[in-house]
Design a protein around this motif. Sequence first.
Motif, mmCIF file in Angstrom:
data_model
loop_
_atom_site.group_PDB
_atom_site.id
_atom_site.type_symbol
_atom_site.label_atom_id
_atom_site.label_comp_id
_atom_site.label_asym_id
_atom_site.label_seq_id
_atom_site.Cartn_x
_atom_site.Cartn_y
_atom_site.Cartn_z
ATOM 1 N N ASN A 209 1.219 -1.441 -0.084
ATOM 2 C CA ASN A 209 0.208 0.186 -0.155
ATOM 3 C C ASN A 209 0.862 1.326 -0.045
ATOM 4 O O ASN A 209 0.783 1.946 -0.512
ATOM 5 C CB ASN A 209 -1.256 0.076 1.620
ATOM 6 C CG ASN A 209 -2.284 -0.495 0.779
ATOM 7 O OD1 ASN A 209 -2.736 -0.848 -0.099
ATOM 8 N ND2 ASN A 209 -2.816 -1.867 2.200
ATOM 9 N N TYR A 235 -3.706 -7.105 -5.345
ATOM 10 C CA TYR A 235 -3.467 -7.026 -3.401
ATOM 11 C C TYR A 235 -4.545 -6.595 -3.081
ATOM 12 O O TYR A 235 -5.466 -7.436 -1.107
ATOM 13 C CB TYR A 235 -2.449 -5.340 -2.691
ATOM 14 C CG TYR A 235 -2.376 -5.422 -1.604
ATOM 15 C CD1 TYR A 235 -0.824 -6.450 -1.121
ATOM 16 C CD2 TYR A 235 -2.745 -4.882 -0.831
ATOM 17 C CE1 TYR A 235 -0.849 -6.690 -0.038
ATOM 18 C CE2 TYR A 235 -1.858 -5.254 0.333
ATOM 19 C CZ TYR A 235 -1.350 -5.773 0.660
ATOM 20 O OH TYR A 235 -0.795 -6.199 2.181
ATOM 21 N N THR A 236 -6.484 -6.525 -3.080
ATOM 22 C CA THR A 236 -6.947 -6.460 -2.516
ATOM 23 C C THR A 236 -7.536 -7.801 -2.301
ATOM 24 O O THR A 236 -8.172 -8.073 -1.586
ATOM 25 C CB THR A 236 -7.897 -5.274 -3.008
ATOM 26 O OG1 THR A 236 -8.118 -4.358 -3.472
ATOM 27 C CG2 THR A 236 -9.475 -5.477 -2.748
ATOM 28 N N GLU A 239 -5.610 -8.639 0.413
ATOM 29 C CA GLU A 239 -5.418 -8.165 1.589
ATOM 30 C C GLU A 239 -6.217 -8.400 3.124
ATOM 31 O O GLU A 239 -7.156 -9.424 3.187
ATOM 32 C CB GLU A 239 -6.031 -6.535 1.757
ATOM 33 C CG GLU A 239 -5.717 -5.648 2.389
ATOM 34 C CD GLU A 239 -5.940 -4.300 2.396
ATOM 35 O OE1 GLU A 239 -5.063 -3.242 2.959
ATOM 36 O OE2 GLU A 239 -6.841 -4.304 1.240
ATOM 37 N N SER A 244 -0.944 -12.059 2.892
ATOM 38 C CA SER A 244 -0.551 -10.882 2.072
ATOM 39 C C SER A 244 0.627 -10.440 3.146
ATOM 40 O O SER A 244 1.158 -9.076 2.125
ATOM 41 C CB SER A 244 -1.363 -9.246 3.049
ATOM 42 O OG SER A 244 -2.003 -9.658 3.800
#
Length: 374
Positions: A209, A235-236, A239, A244
């Motif tokens: 992030n 990435y979401t 996450e 992650s």
Amino acid sequence: MDLFLGNLKDEERVTFQLRKLFEHHGYKKVRVHKFEEYSLYIDNKNFLKTENIITFMDLDGKLLALRPDVTLSIVKNLDAQKTDSFEKLYYLEKVYRLSRQNREYKEIGQMGLECIGKIDEYATIEVIRLAVKSLGAISENYLLDISHMGFLSGLLEGIAIDEQSKYELAKCIRAKNIYELKTRLDKIKLSDFYKDKLLQIPQLYGDFNKVLLSAQALVVNDTMQKALDELKTLYTSFEGTPLSQKLNLDISIVNDLDYYNGIIFQGYVENIPKAVLAGGQYDNLLHKLGKDKGAIGFAVYLDELEQFYRRDINNDADVLVLYDTIDNYKEFSALIEDKIAQGLRVRVERVKPQGLRCKTVLRYANSELKKEDI
């Protein structure tokens, strides 16, 4: 099953687990030829990152080469016609190339997978997830560094320089060589606007992030924004999960611009300085070979695992059991099986073989196994 895995060599255990992982996700094992026409490899030498290829002449005078790469062979033999469904393939093959350890030609084990078709967000997420789980099968201590080719290629779109200069800039960025990068930028007399942005790229590494925020400040066109959007979507999906914590964003990872066009990545495990896994989206390669499809995949470099699992290299067995006489064969066999059940490699002999390497020597006497000095 656990007992079976415990009796395998470490690299054999890894390949067994990866086969199970890939097949449970619908990937089918594929076999490819050991050799192809030399022209396939020399025409795509930048994809291979090597020109050191073993060649020979067949009986018809055709120049052939021992396979230095599996992906090119898979792509070459694909049906050229576009389809809506994916081809999900995995392989466990030998390639023939210079070893990264001693610079000698070696037969090297390579395992990997290819997802071929119209690559969408989920196909990318699935392949990244499989790459992360593949690293986890090797070691608990690993990281997957991820980048996107569109970010750098988008920035270079606005710079009026030749392809060779773009290649040299990308090479400096990949090596994180800021001094050499600055020197080359000074020579081609770029504006400070572009020079400043290019000099920041090698430093864009770390927490996903945080790096996304830093990279956002460098965006100058839709190509770069699209690359960041795809990285955010990727990435979401991870996450908040344990996986992650194993992902880093490294914008400086750059592959050949003529072949790769999307997400790219490299995997590392503790105590090995080189990547043990590498992959990415390579639609451009398929298009170059006349295939109207996209593809994303990765390879695990099994030769690097030989260095990681030094236990199997340095010793022929974990335990050598010596005996003079055996009064109770059932009892003796139970002692041996107990050691094997602990995951140890056990060799039983009357006398120690000359040159045998082992961690521990035990001698059977009075219904017991007692340690002896090596």
